[in-house]
Structures are given as structure tokens and as C-alpha cells.
Motif scaffolding. Structure first.
Motif, short mmCIF file in Angstrom:
data_model
loop_
_atom_site.label_atom_id
_atom_site.label_comp_id
_atom_site.label_asym_id
_atom_site.label_seq_id
_atom_site.Cartn_x
_atom_site.Cartn_y
_atom_site.Cartn_z
N MET A 1 0.83 -1.21 0.00
CA MET A 1 0.00 0.00 0.00
C MET A 1 0.86 1.25 0.00
O MET A 1 1.95 1.26 0.56
CB MET A 1 -0.87 0.02 1.26
CG MET A 1 -2.24 -0.62 1.05
SD MET A 1 -3.20 -0.57 2.58
CE MET A 1 -3.48 1.18 2.75
N ILE A 2 0.32 2.28 -0.58
CA ILE A 2 1.03 3.56 -0.61
C ILE A 2 0.10 4.62 -0.02
O ILE A 2 -1.08 4.68 -0.38
CB ILE A 2 1.43 3.94 -2.06
CG1 ILE A 2 2.48 2.93 -2.56
CG2 ILE A 2 1.96 5.35 -2.11
CD1 ILE A 2 2.82 3.08 -4.02
N ASP A 12 5.47 4.33 1.40
CA ASP A 12 5.01 2.96 1.54
C ASP A 12 4.36 2.76 2.91
O ASP A 12 4.82 3.29 3.92
CB ASP A 12 6.20 2.00 1.40
CG ASP A 12 5.74 0.57 1.21
OD1 ASP A 12 5.78 0.11 0.06
OD2 ASP A 12 5.34 -0.08 2.20
N VAL A 17 2.16 3.01 11.13
CA VAL A 17 1.45 2.15 12.06
C VAL A 17 -0.01 2.55 11.99
O VAL A 17 -0.32 3.74 12.00
CB VAL A 17 1.99 2.35 13.49
CG1 VAL A 17 1.14 1.60 14.49
CG2 VAL A 17 3.43 1.94 13.59
N LEU A 19 -3.81 2.69 13.54
CA LEU A 19 -4.49 2.62 14.83
C LEU A 19 -5.93 2.18 14.65
O LEU A 19 -6.43 1.35 15.39
CB LEU A 19 -4.44 3.98 15.53
CG LEU A 19 -5.16 4.06 16.87
CD1 LEU A 19 -4.51 3.14 17.89
CD2 LEU A 19 -5.16 5.48 17.39
N LEU A 24 -11.60 8.03 17.05
CA LEU A 24 -10.81 8.17 18.28
C LEU A 24 -10.39 9.61 18.53
O LEU A 24 -9.96 9.95 19.63
CB LEU A 24 -9.59 7.25 18.22
CG LEU A 24 -9.91 5.77 18.49
CD1 LEU A 24 -8.74 4.90 18.12
CD2 LEU A 24 -10.26 5.57 19.96
N LEU A 55 -6.95 6.26 11.37
CA LEU A 55 -5.77 6.97 11.86
C LEU A 55 -4.52 6.15 11.55
O LEU A 55 -4.45 4.96 11.89
CB LEU A 55 -5.89 7.18 13.37
CG LEU A 55 -6.85 8.31 13.76
CD1 LEU A 55 -7.31 8.14 15.19
CD2 LEU A 55 -6.18 9.67 13.56
N TYR A 57 -0.14 6.45 11.63
CA TYR A 57 0.95 7.20 12.27
C TYR A 57 2.24 6.92 11.50
O TYR A 57 2.62 5.77 11.31
CB TYR A 57 1.06 6.73 13.72
CG TYR A 57 2.20 7.32 14.51
CD1 TYR A 57 2.37 8.70 14.61
CD2 TYR A 57 3.07 6.49 15.21
CE1 TYR A 57 3.40 9.23 15.37
CE2 TYR A 57 4.11 7.02 15.97
CZ TYR A 57 4.27 8.39 16.04
OH TYR A 57 5.29 8.91 16.79
N GLU A 59 5.32 6.45 11.81
CA GLU A 59 6.31 6.19 12.85
C GLU A 59 7.73 6.17 12.30
O GLU A 59 8.67 6.62 12.94
CB GLU A 59 6.00 4.87 13.55
CG GLU A 59 6.85 4.62 14.77
CD GLU A 59 6.10 3.77 15.79
OE1 GLU A 59 5.50 4.35 16.70
OE2 GLU A 59 6.10 2.54 15.65
N SER A 64 3.92 12.19 11.95
CA SER A 64 2.59 12.79 11.81
C SER A 64 1.53 11.74 12.02
O SER A 64 1.67 10.61 11.52
CB SER A 64 2.39 13.36 10.40
OG SER A 64 3.14 14.50 10.20
N TRP A 65 0.46 12.10 12.70
CA TRP A 65 -0.74 11.28 12.67
C TRP A 65 -1.58 11.77 11.49
O TRP A 65 -1.75 12.98 11.30
CB TRP A 65 -1.53 11.42 13.98
CG TRP A 65 -1.01 10.53 15.05
CD1 TRP A 65 -0.11 10.84 16.01
CD2 TRP A 65 -1.37 9.15 15.25
NE1 TRP A 65 0.13 9.74 16.81
CE2 TRP A 65 -0.63 8.69 16.37
CE3 TRP A 65 -2.22 8.26 14.60
CZ2 TRP A 65 -0.73 7.39 16.85
CZ3 TRP A 65 -2.32 6.96 15.08
CH2 TRP A 65 -1.58 6.53 16.20
N HIS A 75 -9.15 -1.22 -0.97
CA HIS A 75 -7.91 -0.64 -0.43
C HIS A 75 -7.55 0.68 -1.11
O HIS A 75 -6.46 1.20 -0.90
CB HIS A 75 -6.71 -1.60 -0.53
CG HIS A 75 -6.80 -2.72 0.45
ND1 HIS A 75 -5.77 -3.58 0.69
CD2 HIS A 75 -7.81 -3.12 1.25
CE1 HIS A 75 -6.15 -4.47 1.57
NE2 HIS A 75 -7.38 -4.22 1.93
N GLU A 76 -8.43 1.21 -1.92
CA GLU A 76 -8.13 2.48 -2.54
C GLU A 76 -8.03 3.56 -1.46
O GLU A 76 -8.88 3.63 -0.56
CB GLU A 76 -9.23 2.86 -3.54
CG GLU A 76 -8.92 4.15 -4.28
CD GLU A 76 -10.12 4.68 -5.08
OE1 GLU A 76 -9.99 5.74 -5.68
OE2 GLU A 76 -11.18 4.02 -5.07
N VAL A 77 -6.99 4.37 -1.55
CA VAL A 77 -6.86 5.49 -0.62
C VAL A 77 -7.48 6.71 -1.27
O VAL A 77 -7.03 7.17 -2.32
CB VAL A 77 -5.38 5.72 -0.25
CG1 VAL A 77 -5.24 7.01 0.54
CG2 VAL A 77 -4.85 4.54 0.53
N ALA A 83 -3.98 14.65 10.78
CA ALA A 83 -4.98 14.47 11.83
C ALA A 83 -5.15 15.74 12.64
O ALA A 83 -6.24 16.06 13.11
CB ALA A 83 -4.58 13.31 12.73
#
Lengths: 94, 967
Positions: A1-2, A12, A17, A19, A24, A55, A57, A59, A64-65, A75-77, A83
Motif C-alpha cells: 500500500m502507498i 510505503d 502504524v 491505529l 478516536l 488513523l 501514524y 512512525e 505525523s498522525w 484498499h483504494e486510498v 490528523a
């Protein structure tokens, strides 16, 4: 995924990470919220088949969150936002 | 033996003879051979035994779709089972053996299974071995286990290295046949950055196997010309021996490149590279795979796909037989007869199903000798070339759940539904089955993609070629057979199994697949699936279109697990982080333990010490007696600054932080939003707007992540900033009654007296005449203790200087084990107690929870269930018999109660031998533990076979009033 980071461009997914549900961000004020409201915030999530605001992150990057709108079917973004900006737009401040 | 079946022509290099070993016999082949073509050249037709019935099997295809010729390659640790002989490039010294037989290949003892075939039909494992029940464990299961699988693993670690790599391109072209080459040419000429991959070791695809002319020259010559142009264009990376095995999200493709599998000596280079290819667009030009038809005994060695027969004759210069018969349902099969006749090979029959002629049965035990036609005639043949039509290689189009659709003209499934975004398909993979059309389509696709992506160059024109005739009929199987006819050769699925599946109600294609195992072998049924579906459709009285197809998933061909693992194995499974004192610790007898990614010293062995307990007891004792030094750099350190830093801390810690004075440290407890404790640590206030937080070693990353979440998502306008400084500072605990005296010799110009620098004080200072440092008076051991931090680059000199200065106090270095002993003696909780399932009240920290503020987790920590008065409470434990060594994990029971969960009273979390007290002591959770001091309970551990009486006491085994740490 990108994930197309609003500041850093396409990165990538391995650098991130996840959440989960972006709801939230909507944390009730613990001094005024009922236990039930806090319970719902902590435990309840929607699980949509389709567009989902999540959300993520960065990492292994700039920490940035992000709020990533992703289709759970393909899975399309669809959209990536900082955030912090989303939180502010939803009225969160201090 | 001298390559008796070798004929003239082909692309092998006859100047370069290679010797290889097959089942212990040495044979020769040529550079450019596969193991399969070399075996055929040497007249080896029988190369393996089938999975279930142990039928003699030969070479069926000439590519990665091979279901039968699976062999064991190499020996020793490098042994690789289930390798397709058709894809193994021959090299000098290659060592291969046949597999799945007991005794010699030609006299397999397991061939008895073939006689037992009535008991081994579809779903036999659900039926045959059900009775008698008692037989399952002792007879059936061992029997099945012994006969399961094909090849054998070496049972040794893989000696080869595998790499991971990343590539980027505008266009990935999958398949370097006529369509793929034409597309790459058009795209490259237009100016795109192109990656062209092909699983074969030569580009060209079917052009290598056929006698087609392209652009007025031999196909192979045009391929050479095209690849030369691609190389000259400078924007194309042509990767042979590379299989694109999966289409993943957002234009990312997985590809496996075999780098050294074809070399005599890999010279320590990585064997394979797993590429992650980032693409803007991808073009699938993977061609098509030929399939068989169902007729009696259609699995004998010598029965081969017609296209494969042409490949062996035209590309490798090998005759698969001297007298060849052809059985076909399309024009493509007829070309086989022409090609073979041109080479002087005798054609004994051409049986065309479209004219009502069929092969009903074959004869020959270890290889075909003759065929019997539908009209009863017997015709000699040592090779039968079969063509049941071609199935487009749609696999990668399905990887995002695109469903292929049936095309009656092609007589096959073509790409359908939604393709992976950015993917298009050209050539035979797209159902375009003839040469000139394929070239035009590939070229057109390359040019169109270049246009889409805004490349300005001219794509040129597609090369000239002639369309061969292509007329296929949907003929699948011969009717009224007396003998078994195979559908899936690798999993031994016959037409009878497919019909039985329908009869027993397993009618959906997905059920058919799982019940009969059709298409579930390592070849994913590439030569079998369509035939199986056609039979199922017929049994159900439906069309193939209505019956549908199962879906293909990655990988297209098997990928070694080692390739996915890459370099991350053994000690490189994940990176190791070394503490600043690591080198010094190594020099001083340290034994290391993994703590997260860190390697920490767990004890320092001195000469004469017999076991770890000697070292740990000595270290812990010396801390309580004089002074010890421990590297605590691994604790997470977070630098927190800003006008709202105190307010921020007050919201992330469950206890109050707003009024922490400058120059003071406070212990803080963190909760999850659900009210459960998840981390603890100390935070020091260095100035009004500057704090330094420590976290546990294990949670350093998580706490930082959560703090950033709170900062960015919950309170985005608080003026607070965070930096992880875990690696920035080397930090040492200096603990023991002599720690102050030692530090007085280390720290420059700082009054360390109890009044000036009391318990929980902190200060910026310098050490050893000017090195910047931070000093914290905190204690995990319960002794008078400090932690001192210096910039990490001084860490090594710091430990050396501290130890030298400490000589007059007999200072000892201590490791994580002694650290654990000291904290258990003192009753401080750690990871064994803060497990993510424990509340502040359980830990004896309930009074820390603030009720006058909002902080993460506070609201839900007030729930009744988390505060029940009869809940678990932290307590200390000592054995009634003082000589007993306690066991962590033991459960507590009231004496006299039965040992079951209904009577469970809690559990022991941490135990240590206390050198201070001379007995084993423990910490644990006990129901109403705080009210039961002095009681005796059972500590019961069936796992460790221990059942002892323990006395409940304060968790603070040593110095319960905290006099030492405040002194």
C-alpha cells in the motif's frame, strides 16, 4: 500500500502504524462525560464495507498522525489529511 | 549415455556440453537446456511418481505450469524438493533425483496405491479412515503421514542468502513474448521507464518454441533485435529468470528473481531476490497455457502437451519421441505434426476431435507405447502430443478479486471484472490468440499507456507478422471410457472424482476444488482447472459460464519462504540495539539478554563463579552493602517542552503533574483509555517548560506514539513538543549506601547533601570536569540511589570512569537480573505486574488516581468492577519452609481447597532469591491480599510440579518504610 502523505508525498505503508477508526479523535471530556459515553468512545467502532476514515501514524517518518480515508473493499486510498487539521476542523483545540 | 534423442536445430549451445547427475547416473546436455529437455535428450521418460496413486509420470509441459516432472534438486542442506524440471536451467554438475517413491523409481513399492484406487477417490480421507475409530491414531495417521507430500526437505537450515529489493518504473511489462516485447518497444520509444520481466531464462515467450517468422526473419532473431533495441534505449530493465507472482495494492508488484540457481558456483551471491516493484501502470502479457483432454490413461510418461512437444523440438533440439501421435481439438495441435515432420520425426497419427476421432486409451506401463482409438484401432506411438486448447494466463488479473469471464471463441476464461488498478492486459493473456494480432495489441497497449502518462516520443509501428489459424472446439473428454482419465495430474484427480463430487453435492466450483483437491497443488491446476470446470458444468447440465471459475491468488508460482524472509533470519531477524556501555560490558564478562531490541547485560561473571546465581547474588548484595552501577539507557526517554508541557503531562499521567516543582522528579502512572495501567516511569522537571520523561524499556515506542496521538489528535493547540532522546543520553543507575560518596567524586560543583539534593531531586550538572550531565535522585532498588545521564557519545568513557572511581568502594556493575532481585525485594512493580490486565488498585497504586482532573483512562478506571473490594491486590510472599525456592506462575489456594479455578485465589507474578534475607521471596496478586498479611496459602504450580505453603506479607520485603532511599 502507498499513502500519499500531505507533507512528504507517496510513502510505503510499511513506514506507518495503523491505529484504526478516526472516531478516536472525538474523545469526550472526561470530567463531563458519562461512563457510558466514555465506554462507547473507548470500545465501539464502526466496521464499514466501503470508505473508512482511519488513523495512521508515520512512525518511521515524520511522526505525523494522519487521517486516511480508505475503501475497505478495494484498499483504494481516497483522501489523506493531517490528523491535527482534522481535529481542529472538528473543533478540538486545547 | 549419449543424448540419443538429440536432433539438430534449436537454441542450445552445442559447443558447451554440461554434465549432470540424474538418480546417480551421469548424463550430458547443452548450455541452454532445461533439466527436462536434457532428460528427454537422454531418453529419460519416466521422471517421477504421482502424488496419490504413485503412477509413473513423465514430463508433461515445457514451462512453469508443469504438474508431473517434479524433482529433488541438489543435495545436502541445499536440497530443494518439488522443483519443476521444466524450469530448471541446466548447469555443469547439476544433481537431481526423482521423488515420491520407495525403492527405485521404476519399481516403486507405493505403486500398490494404484491398485487401491477405489479406496482413494475424492474425499477418501473423510471416509476411508473413519473406522474402526481406534485405528486412527495408531495406524491410519502414521500411515498417511508417511505417505503424504512429494519431495523431502533436507531438515537443515537453508544455506543460501536471499535479498529484498525495490524498483520503480512507469510501466511494468509482465512477459517478454511477442506482446510484451512489442509493448516494451512502444513504451520505451515513447520515453517511459520500463521494466520487462519474464520467468524464462531467455526472452521471446512462445517465439522460442515455434517456427513463426516475425518481421521477415526467424522469431528468435527478431527477439534478439528487439532486446538489443530495448537495451540501447537506456530506459528499459529487462529481467529474465524473474517471475511477477502477485499484484498488490496501489500498483505494487511482487517479483522473484532467480540470480544464482543456474550457476555452478553462486560465489556467495544471494540466490534469489524478492523485488517489490512500484509501478504507475502494468501490462500483463503472460501468454496462455495449453491444457489436456480427458481420455483413458492420459497420464503416462510420453504424453505431453503439443506446445511442449514443439518447444522441445524447435527450441531445445530434442525429440520427445521417435514415433509421435497427435491428439487435438484445435488447429494449434496440427502445427505440431508439421513441425515434427519437418525435423524428420515420424507422425503415426493425427487424431482430431473436431472430426469425431478420439484417443480412447493408451498402452505402456512406464511410458506410452501405443494409443487405442475410439474405433478400436491400435497405433504405435512413444509420444502422444495433446492439445486441448489454450487457457489465457489471467492469474494476476484476479489478484484483486477480478473474476475472469468465459469466452466461447477462445474456449477459455479471459480477464474480466475489475482488474487491479493500473493494470491492462495484452496478447494471449487477453484472449488474443494469434501472432500478428498479439503483436499489434501489445504495441497498441504500450503506445496507449505512454500517451496516458504523457510520454512525448513516437512509439513507432508494430513489427509485421502473419496470423496463424486458430480454431478451437470445446471438446473436453472422451466418453464411455473403461479406464481412468486424469484431470489434475499433480493431485491425481480423475474425471470420476469430479463426477463423484457433483453426485455427493459438492457442486459449487469452490466445493469441487476443496473436495477433490482439483487445482490445489503447487501448480494451482494451471493445466487442469478448465477441464475440471467443463466436466462439472456437464454433470450439472450447465454451461461453463454459469459454473464459473475458482479464483487465483498470489503467488503465481511457488516462492521460497526464505525469499520472503530475506536477510531477516537468525541473529539478523531484527536489528539489535547496543547500550553505550556494551563494549565495556563485553570486556567484563557480561552475559547479554534481549530486552525488546536491546541487548542488556544480565549479569557479569567473575572468575570462580559457578552459575548465574553466584554472580547475581554477589551483585545484588554489593549494591545493598556498598554501591553498584547499572546501565539503564534502554529506558525510554522523551524530551517534552513547551508552555503547556505541564498541562500536557497532567492529562497523560493518571496522577497529578501540574504542580511538580522545577528540580523535582515524580513517579507517574499511565493508563489506557479503558482504565487499565500500561506503563510507569519517572518524569523530571528541568525548567518551567522543560520535562524529561522516562518510560519502561518495552513500551518506549508505544508511549511516544500515544503521546503524539494525544498531542496531535486530542489537543492540537496545546503548546508542547516531543522528541525521543532514548539514544541521545547514556544513563547509569548508581545505587547503594556509598552512591553519594562515589558521585561526590564524579559530579562537579553540586551539593549532594540530603538537604540540598533530597530524594526525588534532579539537576543539570557536569561530571569529570565539564562533561554535561543530568542527575536524578531516584531509586528502583530501594537504596540511596541516583541515575546520571551523559550525552551518549560519552557513555563508554563514563562507565570506565565510574568503575575506576568506584574502585575504592568496591563498586560492582550489575545487570538486569540483580536489578530484578533488588526491585522484587523492594516490592516495586514491573512488567510482570503491569501486564495490561491490571488496575492501579490491584497494584497498590489506587491512591495515585487523581479525582480532580481529566486524564487518559481516568474516567473508565473509576468503573465499579475495577474497584471491587474483593479484587486482587499486590502482596508479598515467603515460603513457610524457608528452604523452598518459589515458582512464578504458581496459583494461590486456600489450604484445604481443591486445586481448581473455582477456588483460585490469585497468582505469583515475580520471584527471586533474596540475598539480603537469605530466602526466596515473591510478589503476586491475591484476593483481598492487603487484608491478609500473615495468612498462609498454598502456592500451587502443576506445571512446575510444586505445591508449597507460603506466608502472605507486605510486598516490601526490604526496608518497607523507605528509610534507605531517603537517607
Amino acid at each position: 500500500m502507498i499513502i500519499d502523505h500531505p507533507l512528504l508525498g507517496p510513502r510505503d505503508a510499511a513506514e506507518f502504524v495503523v491505529l484504526g477508526d478516526a472516531s478516536l479523535i472525538d474523545r469526550p471530556d472526561g470530567m463531563t462525560a458519562t461512563v457510558e459515553e466514555m465506554h462507547d468512545y473507548a470500545y465501539l467502532r464502526d466496521n464499514p464495507a466501503g470508505d473508512h476514515r482511519e488513523l495512521w501514524y508515520h512512525e518511521q517518518g515524520d511522526r505525523s498522525w494522519l487521517v486516511v480515508t480508505r475503501s475497505t473493499l478495494t484498499h483504494e486510498v481516497i483522501k489523506v489529511e493531517l490528523a491535527r487539521n482534522v481535529a481542529r476542523a472538528q473543533g478540538r483545540s486545547r | 549415455m549419449t543424448q540419443a534423442m538429440r536432433i539438430e536445430g534449436g537454441m542450445v549451445d552445442r559447443e558447451r556440453t554440461l554434465a549432470f547427475s540424474w538418480n546417480g547416473r551421469w548424463m550430458t546436455g547443452y548450455q541452454g537446456d532445461t533439466l527436462a529437455s536434457a532428460l528427454l535428450a537422454n531418453g529419460e521418460r519416466l521422471v517421477g511418481r504421482s502424488f496419490k496413486y504413485h503412477r509413473p509420470r513423465g514430463i508433461f509441459s515445457s514451462g512453469s505450469e508443469e504438474p508431473s516432472a517434479l524433482v529433488q534438486l541438489r543435495d545436502g542442506a541445499a536440497q530443494e524438493p518439488n522443483t519443476r524440471a521444466t524450469t530448471v536451467e541446466l548447469f555443469d554438475g547439476l544433481y537431481a533425483t526423482s521423488q515420491n517413491h520407495r525403492g527405485p523409481l521404476a519399481f516403486d513399492l507405493m505403486a500398490v496405491n494404484d491398485l487401491l484406487s477405489p479406496f482413494l477417490a475424492a474425499g477418501f480421507y473423510y471416509k476411508t479412515f473413519m473406522w474402526p475409530k481406534a485405528f486412527w491414531e495408531r495406524v491410519y495417521e502414521p500411515l498417511i503421514r508417511a505417505s503424504a507430500g512429494l519431495g523431502r526437505l533436507s531438515m537443515q537450515p537453508d544455506p543460501d542468502a536471499y535479498d529484498h529489493g525495490f524498483l520503480h518504473c512507469d510501466l511494468l511489462v509482465i512477459g517478454a513474448g511477442p506482446a510484451g516485447l512489442s509493448a516494451a518497444l512502444a513504451a520505451s520509444r515513447s520515453g517511459l521507464r520500463v521494466i520487462l520481466v519474464d520467468e524464462d531464462f531467455v526472452p521471446g515467450g512462445r517465439l522460442s518454441a515455434e517456427t513463426h517468422e516475425v518481421g521477415g526473419q526467424a522469431g528468435a532473431d527478431w527477439v534478439a533485435e528487439a532486446t538489443a533495441e530495448l537495451a540501447a534505449n537506456g530506459n528499459v530493465r529487462l529481467m529474465t529468470r524473474t517471475t511477477a507472482f502477485g499484484a498488490f495494492d496501489h500498483g505494487i508488484y511482487g517479483a522473484i528473481e532467480r540470480r544464482t540457481d543456474h550457476l555452478v558456483d553462486a560465489e556467495d551471491r544471494p540466490r534469489q531476490v524478492l523485488w517489490r516493484i512500484y509501478t504507475r501502470r502494468a501490462l500483463l502479457a503472460a501468454g496462455a497455457t495449453e491444457r489436456s483432454m480427458a481420455f483413458g490413461n492420459n497420464d503416462r510418461p510420453g504424453i505431453m502437451l503439443a506446445g511442449a512437444v514443439r518447444a522441445y523440438v524447435n527450441r531445445f533440439g530434442v525429440a520427445p519421441g521417435r514415433r509421435v501421435a497427435v491428439f487435438t481439438n484445435n488447429d494449434d495441435g496440427l502445427r505440431t505434426a508439421d513441425d515434427l515432420s519437418d525435423k524428420g520425426i515420424e507422425i503415426t497419427a493425427v487424431v482430431d476431435a473436431r472430426q469425431g476421432d478420439v484417443v480412447e486409451d493408451t498402452i505402456g506401463r512406464r511410458g506410452i507405447r501405443a494409443i487405442r482409438l475410439g474405433d478400436g484401432r491400435r497405433i504405435d506411438a512413444d509420444c502422444l502430443a495433446v492439445s486441448g486448447g489454450w487457457s489465457p494466463n489471467v492469474h494476476l488479473t484476479c489478484h484483486h478479486r477480478g473474476r475472469p469471464v468465459w469466452n466461447a471463441e477462445v474456449v477459455g476464461f479471459v480477464p474480466g471484472g475489475e482488474l487491479p488498478p493500473g493494470m491492462s492486459v495484452a496478447g494471449a493473456a487477453n484472449g488474443t490468440m494469434t501472432l500478428a494480432a498479439t503483436i499489434r495489441e501489445g504495441h497498441g497497449a504500450g503506445a496507449e499507456i505512454a500517451g496516458d502518462l504523457g510520454a512525448g516520443g513516437s512509439p513507432g509501428t508494430p513489427v509485421e507478422a502473419v496470423d496463424e489459424s486458430f480454431a478451437a472446439a470445446p471438446f473436453w473428454h472422451v466418453t464411455g471410457l473403461r479406464n481412468r482419465a486424469w484431470v489434475d495430474l499433480q493431485n491425481d484427480v480423475t474425471t470420476k472424482d469430479v463426477r463423484q463430487s457433483h453426485q455427493e453435492g459438492f457442486r459449487s466450483v469452490e466445493h469441487l476444488k476443496r473436495y477433490t483437491t482439483l487445482g490445489m497443488a503447487t501448480d494451482q491446476g494451471r493445466t487442469a482447472n478448465v477441464l475440471g470446470l467443463a466436466l462439472m458444468a456437464e454433470a450439472a447440465g450447465k454451461s461453463i459460464e454459469e459454473t464459473g471459475t475458482t479464483i487465483f491468488r498470489p503467488p503465481y508460482t511457488p516462492v521460497a519462504i526464505g525469499a520472503f524472509g530475506g536477510r531477516a533470519r537468525g541473529e539478523h531477524f531484527r536489528p539489535h540495539r547496543l547500550t553505550p556501555s556494551h563494549k565495556w560490558a563485553e570486556e567484563n564478562g557480561a552475559d547479554f539478554v534481549e530486552a525488546g531490541m536491546w541487548l542488556r547485560a544480565q549479569w557479569f561473571k567473575k572468575p570462580g563463579e559457578k552459575g548465574w546465581r553466584d554472580s547475581v547474588d554477589r551483585e545484588a548484595s554489593q549494591v545493598r552493602k556498598s554501591v553498584g552501577i547499572c546501565d539503564v539507557t534502554t529506558l525510554g526517554k522523551i524530551d517534552i517542552q513547551g508552555r503547556d508541557a505541564a498541562e500536557f503531562l497532567n492529562r497523560v499521567y493518571a496522577n497529578a503533574f501540574l504542580k511538580l516543582p522545577v528540580g523535582k522528579v515524580r513517579y507517574g502512572l499511565m493508563l489506557r483509555e479503558d482504565g487499565i495501567c500500561y506503563d510507569d516511569g519517572t518524569t523530571a522537571r528541568l525548567s518551567e517548560s522543560h520535562f524529561v520523561m522516562t518510560t519502561t524499556t518495552a513500551n518506549a515506542v508505544l508511549v511516544f506514539r500515544n503521546l503524539e496521538f494525544a498531542r496531535q489528535c486530542l489537543w492540537p493547540d496545546l503548546d508542547v513538543h516531543l522528541i525521543s532522546t532514548t539514544d541521545g543520553w547514556a544513563q547509569f543507575a548508581i545505587a547503594g549506601p556509598n552512591s553519594r560518596a562515589l558521585l561526590a567524586k564524579v559530579v562537579d560543583d553540586l551539593d549532594l547533601s540530603n538537604d540540598a539534593f533530597p530524594f526525588m531531586a534532579c539537576a543539570k550538572c557536569s561530571v569529570f570536569g565539564g562533561t554535561p550531565a543530568r542527575l536524578f535522585r531516584i531509586s528502583f532498588s530501594g537504596e540511596l540511589a541516583y541515575e546520571i545521564a551523559v550525552p551518549a557519545r560519552f557513555g563508554d568513557s563514563m562507565i570506565r570512569a565510574l568503575m575506576k572511581t568506584g574502585e575504592e568502594f568496591d563498586a560492582v556493575p550489575y545487570g538486569t537480573e540483580a536489578l530484578g532481585v533488588l526491585r522484587i525485594e523492594k516490592g516495586h512493580v514491573a512488567g510482570n505486574e503491569i501486564t495490561g490486565q491490571t488496575t492501579a488498585r490491584m497494584l497498590g497504586l489506587g491512591s495515585m488516581l487523581s479525582s480532580s482532573k481529566d486524564a487518559i483512562g481516568l474516567r473508565l478506571s473509576k468503573r465499579d468492577a475495577m474497584n471491587a473490594d474483593d479484587g486482587m491486590r499486590l502482596a508479598g510472599f515467603r515460603p513457610v519452609d524457608r528452604s523452598v525456592i518459589l515458582t512464578a506462575g504458581a496459583h494461590f489456594l486456600n489450604p484445604g481447597d481443591p486445586a481448581d479455578m473455582a477456588h483460585d485465589q490469585g497468582w505469583m507474578t515475580s520471584v527471586a532469591y533474596s540475598p539480603e534475607l537469605g530466602i526466596s521471596v515473591g510478589l503476586g496478586f491475591l484476593k483481598r491480599g492487603t487484608e491478609r498479611m500473615g495468612e498462609t496459602v498454598r502456592a500451587y504450580s502443576p506445571v512446575r510440579d510444586q505445591d508449597v505453603l507460603v506466608e502472605v506479607c507486605s510486598p516490601h520485603h526490604v526496608d518497607p518504610d523507605g528509610v534507605r532511599q531517603r537517607g
